[in-house]
Write a protein that holds these residues in place. Structure first.
Motif, PDB file in Angstrom:
ATOM      1  N   ALA A 126       0.816  -1.214   0.000  1.00 48.28           N
ATOM      2  CA  ALA A 126       0.000   0.000   0.000  1.00 48.28           C
ATOM      3  C   ALA A 126       0.852   1.269   0.000  1.00 48.28           C
ATOM      4  O   ALA A 126       0.405   2.306  -0.487  1.00 48.28           O
ATOM      5  N   ASN A 127       2.058   1.192   0.520  1.00 44.16           N
ATOM      6  CA  ASN A 127       2.904   2.375   0.655  1.00 44.16           C
ATOM      7  C   ASN A 127       4.082   2.407  -0.311  1.00 44.16           C
ATOM      8  O   ASN A 127       4.910   3.321  -0.244  1.00 44.16           O
ATOM      9  N   LEU A 128       4.162   1.451  -1.203  1.00 47.22           N
ATOM     10  CA  LEU A 128       5.316   1.342  -2.090  1.00 47.22           C
ATOM     11  C   LEU A 128       5.482   2.581  -2.966  1.00 47.22           C
ATOM     12  O   LEU A 128       6.578   3.133  -3.066  1.00 47.22           O
ATOM     13  N   ASP A 129       4.420   3.036  -3.592  1.00 50.76           N
ATOM     14  CA  ASP A 129       4.515   4.220  -4.461  1.00 50.76           C
ATOM     15  C   ASP A 129       4.918   5.466  -3.672  1.00 50.76           C
ATOM     16  O   ASP A 129       5.769   6.243  -4.110  1.00 50.76           O
ATOM     17  N   LYS A 130       4.309   5.642  -2.515  1.00 46.96           N
ATOM     18  CA  LYS A 130       4.628   6.808  -1.677  1.00 46.96           C
ATOM     19  C   LYS A 130       6.090   6.773  -1.244  1.00 46.96           C
ATOM     20  O   LYS A 130       6.791   7.788  -1.308  1.00 46.96           O
ATOM     21  N   ASN A 131       6.565   5.612  -0.840  1.00 49.34           N
ATOM     22  CA  ASN A 131       7.952   5.493  -0.399  1.00 49.34           C
ATOM     23  C   ASN A 131       8.933   5.652  -1.558  1.00 49.34           C
ATOM     24  O   ASN A 131      10.021   6.197  -1.382  1.00 49.34           O
ATOM     25  N   TYR A 132       8.545   5.195  -2.737  1.00 48.00           N
ATOM     26  CA  TYR A 132       9.391   5.399  -3.923  1.00 48.00           C
ATOM     27  C   TYR A 132       9.556   6.894  -4.181  1.00 48.00           C
ATOM     28  O   TYR A 132      10.660   7.372  -4.431  1.00 48.00           O
ATOM     29  N   LYS A 133       8.476   7.631  -4.099  1.00 51.63           N
ATOM     30  CA  LYS A 133       8.543   9.073  -4.360  1.00 51.63           C
ATOM     31  C   LYS A 133       9.410   9.790  -3.328  1.00 51.63           C
ATOM     32  O   LYS A 133      10.160  10.706  -3.659  1.00 51.63           O
ATOM     33  N   LYS A 134       9.338   9.358  -2.065  1.00 46.41           N
ATOM     34  CA  LYS A 134      10.195   9.939  -1.034  1.00 46.41           C
ATOM     35  C   LYS A 134      11.666   9.640  -1.325  1.00 46.41           C
ATOM     36  O   LYS A 134      12.524  10.520  -1.233  1.00 46.41           O
ATOM     37  N   ALA A 135      11.945   8.392  -1.673  1.00 47.89           N
ATOM     38  CA  ALA A 135      13.324   8.005  -1.976  1.00 47.89           C
ATOM     39  C   ALA A 135      13.829   8.725  -3.221  1.00 47.89           C
ATOM     40  O   ALA A 135      14.992   9.140  -3.277  1.00 47.89           O
ATOM     41  N   LEU A 136      12.961   8.882  -4.206  1.00 49.41           N
ATOM     42  CA  LEU A 136      13.335   9.570  -5.437  1.00 49.41           C
ATOM     43  C   LEU A 136      13.762  11.006  -5.146  1.00 49.41           C
ATOM     44  O   LEU A 136      14.766  11.487  -5.674  1.00 49.41           O
TER      45      LEU A 136
END
Length: 73
Positions: free
Chosen positions: A23-33
């Motif tokens: 559920a949080n993969l996209d959100k965490n990807y954007k933070k890491a990006l």
């Protein structure tokens, strides 16, 4: 990287953690990006990374799969 994948895979054996991770993969990807882009910018290095997560959970956890980094530099 494989050690990280193994640890993550073990952690995600729990259905609750897997659901949370998914559920949080996209959100965490954007933070890491954002972090990667900032560090690259500070080092005067240009990366052309995708704005949206281009990988699946299965790919991330697959010991034999690696992204083609040449596409992003």
């Amino acid at each position: 990287m494989n050690n990280f994948r193994n640890d993550l895979s073990d952690f995600l054996d729990s259905k609750n953690y897997y659901k949370h991770f998914s559920a949080n993969l996209d959100k965490n990807y954007k933070k890491a990006l954002k972090q990667v882009q900032l560090k690259a910018e500070n080092a005067n290095f240009y990366l052309n990374l995708p704005l949206e997560l281009p990988f699946t959970i299965e790919q991330i956890l697959d010991d034999d799969w690696y992204p083609n980094f040449r596409e992003y530099s």
